[in-house]
Design a protein around this motif. Structure first.
Motif, short mmCIF file in Angstrom:
data_model
loop_
_atom_site.label_atom_id
_atom_site.label_comp_id
_atom_site.label_asym_id
_atom_site.label_seq_id
_atom_site.Cartn_x
_atom_site.Cartn_y
_atom_site.Cartn_z
N ALA A 115 0.86 -1.19 0.00
CA ALA A 115 0.00 0.00 0.00
C ALA A 115 0.89 1.24 0.00
CB ALA A 115 -0.89 0.01 1.23
N LYS A 116 0.31 2.37 -0.22
CA LYS A 116 1.04 3.63 -0.05
C LYS A 116 0.03 4.74 0.13
CE LYS A 116 5.38 4.93 0.01
NZ LYS A 116 6.55 4.13 0.39
N GLY A 117 0.44 5.82 0.77
CA GLY A 117 -0.45 6.96 0.93
C GLY A 117 0.33 8.24 0.72
N ASP A 156 7.43 7.96 5.27
CA ASP A 156 8.10 8.01 3.96
C ASP A 156 8.62 9.45 3.81
OD1 ASP A 156 8.48 6.34 1.37
OD2 ASP A 156 7.71 8.23 0.62
N VAL A 157 8.76 9.92 2.59
CA VAL A 157 9.36 11.25 2.37
C VAL A 157 8.57 12.31 3.16
CG1 VAL A 157 9.85 13.01 0.64
CG2 VAL A 157 10.28 10.60 0.13
N ASN A 158 9.27 13.08 3.96
CA ASN A 158 8.72 14.19 4.74
C ASN A 158 7.72 13.78 5.83
OD1 ASN A 158 10.21 16.08 3.30
ND2 ASN A 158 8.62 16.32 1.76
N ALA A 199 16.81 1.44 10.15
CA ALA A 199 16.69 0.14 9.46
C ALA A 199 16.93 0.23 7.95
CB ALA A 199 15.32 -0.46 9.72
N THR A 200 16.36 1.24 7.29
CA THR A 200 16.50 1.27 5.83
C THR A 200 17.94 1.55 5.45
OG1 THR A 200 14.25 2.12 5.82
CG2 THR A 200 15.39 2.09 3.73
N GLY A 201 18.56 2.51 6.15
CA GLY A 201 19.96 2.85 5.88
C GLY A 201 20.89 1.68 6.19
N SER A 228 19.65 13.04 1.73
CA SER A 228 20.33 12.91 3.02
C SER A 228 19.33 12.75 4.16
CB SER A 228 21.18 14.16 3.28
OG SER A 228 22.13 14.29 2.27
N GLY A 229 18.21 12.11 3.86
CA GLY A 229 17.18 11.92 4.87
C GLY A 229 17.34 10.60 5.60
N ASN A 230 16.20 10.01 5.94
CA ASN A 230 16.22 8.77 6.71
C ASN A 230 17.05 7.70 6.00
OD1 ASN A 230 14.77 5.96 7.23
ND2 ASN A 230 14.62 7.19 9.07
N VAL A 231 16.90 7.58 4.69
CA VAL A 231 17.61 6.51 3.97
C VAL A 231 19.03 6.96 3.60
CG1 VAL A 231 17.53 4.96 2.00
CG2 VAL A 231 15.39 5.73 3.04
N GLY A 232 19.14 8.10 2.90
CA GLY A 232 20.44 8.53 2.39
C GLY A 232 21.39 8.96 3.49
N GLY A 233 20.92 9.76 4.43
CA GLY A 233 21.78 10.26 5.50
C GLY A 233 22.29 9.11 6.36
N SER A 250 23.79 14.92 -1.30
CA SER A 250 22.90 16.04 -1.67
C SER A 250 21.65 16.01 -0.82
CB SER A 250 22.51 15.95 -3.15
OG SER A 250 21.62 14.88 -3.36
N ASP A 251 20.97 17.13 -0.79
CA ASP A 251 19.59 17.16 -0.33
C ASP A 251 18.84 18.03 -1.34
OD1 ASP A 251 20.19 19.78 0.30
OD2 ASP A 251 19.75 19.61 2.43
N VAL A 252 17.59 18.39 -1.03
CA VAL A 252 16.82 19.11 -2.03
C VAL A 252 17.42 20.51 -2.30
CG1 VAL A 252 15.13 20.15 -0.44
CG2 VAL A 252 14.41 19.46 -2.74
N PHE A 253 18.22 21.01 -1.38
CA PHE A 253 18.75 22.38 -1.52
C PHE A 253 20.11 22.45 -2.18
CE2 PHE A 253 16.10 22.33 2.39
CZ PHE A 253 15.07 23.10 1.90
N ALA A 325 16.20 4.85 -2.80
CA ALA A 325 14.87 5.42 -3.07
C ALA A 325 14.02 4.39 -3.79
CB ALA A 325 15.01 6.67 -3.93
N ASN A 326 12.74 4.65 -3.85
CA ASN A 326 11.84 3.85 -4.68
C ASN A 326 11.77 4.46 -6.07
OD1 ASN A 326 10.77 1.82 -2.83
ND2 ASN A 326 9.90 3.56 -1.71
N GLY A 327 11.98 3.63 -7.07
CA GLY A 327 11.83 4.06 -8.46
C GLY A 327 12.79 5.13 -8.95
#
Ligand code: NAD
Length: 425
Positions: A115-117, A156-158, A199-201, A228-233, A250-253, A325-327
């Motif tokens: 699932a996803k939301g 998930d993201v944010n 866990a993901t990292g 550089s968030g939960n997964v990348g960082g 990188s991050d979004v900035f 990331a996904n996709g």
């Protein structure tokens, strides 16, 4: 602050994540010789819900956001998948992410469907109060289809532990009893699992390690991490800690580069303090699109979809790509990377550490008995190593890429359950 450059334009099919998912499902179904009816079931989400989410903003105005929850499949168990808050959320994106969750849970063999939301919003411009009201109203909107035995969201993201806590509280108030198992990724102390945050990292690191062994690449290697968030960082931190040289992040900035290796804990400390990679002193600032093309052995896209496309795949220098990331890679890019001999560990394996420990969290909540972090991490390592070996063995058996190998493994497990359950009519 400057925003990241948008993904370079590509064809509309290449930009549509759901089309991209189907472009991997179709060949897997053909190799597995699934009949057309079974393919149609697998290609169609079981349930799609769109809800209006009215929120009173701090300035007194009333905004109406759009929220989605898609359950792609409950064939192997309750649906499972994160919730994303982002302006780029769309129904097709949520449908693709839901289907990827189905294949991912099957690849690591946890008893969940997919699932996803998501809610279309820009959380960076919202106050904590606005985010809480948005989360509570979105939860109420999708309440009928979620629950510990139906569908269990996650971050998930944010979205983060706090948002999961509000989600769990709202659901529990509605059903008039505490229900920690309705979401995972909660704070420890509210029924969260030790080891879930990392866990993901950590799973990404285990997969990098196995991929380097499999490709007989001696470490230490140079690594580039996008996001550089939960997964990348956290992924970058594990790679750094294990002696590898993270030369770009990188991050979004901002995107930063230091060929001598970044001091990852220092980068993350800067990020935690300033909320951005902008202004990090010990690195060169580079354009976002150059980051993916930097000289390195391992590239970890860990931000959003459609980053490695037909436009830039031929300029990628990494020999191994591990999809945090996904996709992040399109089907068109897959072909180019395969011709170049790049070893791509697909998202539905590489980032499955998150859902694996989410499964452990759900189990612990239901037992009301909590494990030590060491136990969580050891169990995670066993699952990731076994799944990596299963995927490469399947890819070798069918002489395919690891991506198709992972699809063959996941899709066959779901198709088997469909066959055994038969059709309810
Ligand atoms: P997050 O919100 O914690 O971090 C996302 C990071 O990506 C941030 O650093 C953000 O600034 C950056 N980013 C966003 N857009 C970018 C762009 N265009 N260019 C460069 N950087 C950009 O999110 P996350 O949880 O780390 O998720 C990242 C990816 O991993 C997503 O695809 C998500 O679906 C996937 N994923 C997450 C988990 C999990 O447990 N959190 C599990 C499996 C997969």
């Amino acid at each position: 602050m400057a925003q990241a450059v948008a993904t370079p334009p590509t064809s509309s099919t290449e930009n549509n994540p759901y089309e991209q998912m189907l472009r991997r499902l179709r060949p897997a179904a053909e190799i597995l010789q699934l009949d057309e009816g079974t393919y149609r079931i697998l290609a169609t989400p079981a349930k799609e819900l769109t809800v209006a989410v009215p929120v009173r903003m701090d300035d007194g105005s009333l905004q109406v956001f759009t929220g989605y929850r898609v359950q792609h499949s409950t064939t192997r168990g309750p649906a499972k998948g994160g919730i994303r808050y982002d302006l780029n959320v769309s129904l097709d994106e949520v449908k693709a992410l839901a289907a990827w969750m189905t294949w991912k849970c099957a690849v690591v063999n946890v008893p969940f469907g997919g699932a996803k939301g998501g809610v279309i919003c820009d959380p960076r411009t919202m106050s904590q109060g606005e985010l809480e009201r948005l989360t509570r109203r979105y939860t109420a909107g999708i309440l009928d289809i979620i629950g510990p035995d139906r569908d269990i969201p996650a971050p998930d993201v944010n979205t983060n532990e706090q948002i999961m806590a509000w989600f769990m509280d709202t659901y529990s108030m509605h059903v008039r009893m505490p229900q920690p198992a309705v979401v995972t990724g909660k704070p420890i102390g509210l029924g969260g699992s030790r080891g879930r945050r990392t866990a993901t990292g950590l799973g990404v690191w285990f997969v990098v390690r196995e991929a380097l062994r499999y490709r007989k690449m001696e470490g230490p290697v140079r690594v580039v991490v996008q996001g550089s968030g939960n997964v990348g960082g956290i992924g970058a931190e594990f790679l750094h800690r294990n002696g590898h040289k993270v030369v770009g992040m990188s991050d979004v900035f901002a995107a930063i580069h230091n060929p001598k290796g970044l001091d990852v804990p220092k980068v993350l400390e800067h990020l935690g303090r300033t909320r951005s990679l902008e202004g990090y002193p010990d690195a060169e600032r580079i354009p976002h699109e150059r980051l993916l093309e930097l000289d390195c052995e391992v590239l970890i896209p860990a931000a959003v979809e459609n980053q490695i496309t037909s436009r830039n795949a031929d300029r990628i220098k990494a020999r191994v790509i591990v999809e945090g990331a996904n996709g992040p890679t399109t089907a068109e890019a897959d072909r180019i990377l395969e011709q170049k001999g790049v070893f791509v560990v697909p998202d539905i394996l590489a980032n499955a550490g998150g859902v694996t420990v989410s499964y452990f969290e759900w189990v612990q909540d239901r037992m009301a008995y909590f494990w030590e972090e060491e136990e969580v991490n050891q169990r995670l390592e066993r699952v990731m190593v076994r799944s990596f070996n299963d995927v490469v063995a399947t890819a070798e058996k069918f002489s395919t890429s690891p991506r198709l190998g992972a699809y063959l493994l996941g899709v066959e497990r779901v198709a088997y359950c469909l066959r055994m359950r038969g059709l309810y009519a």
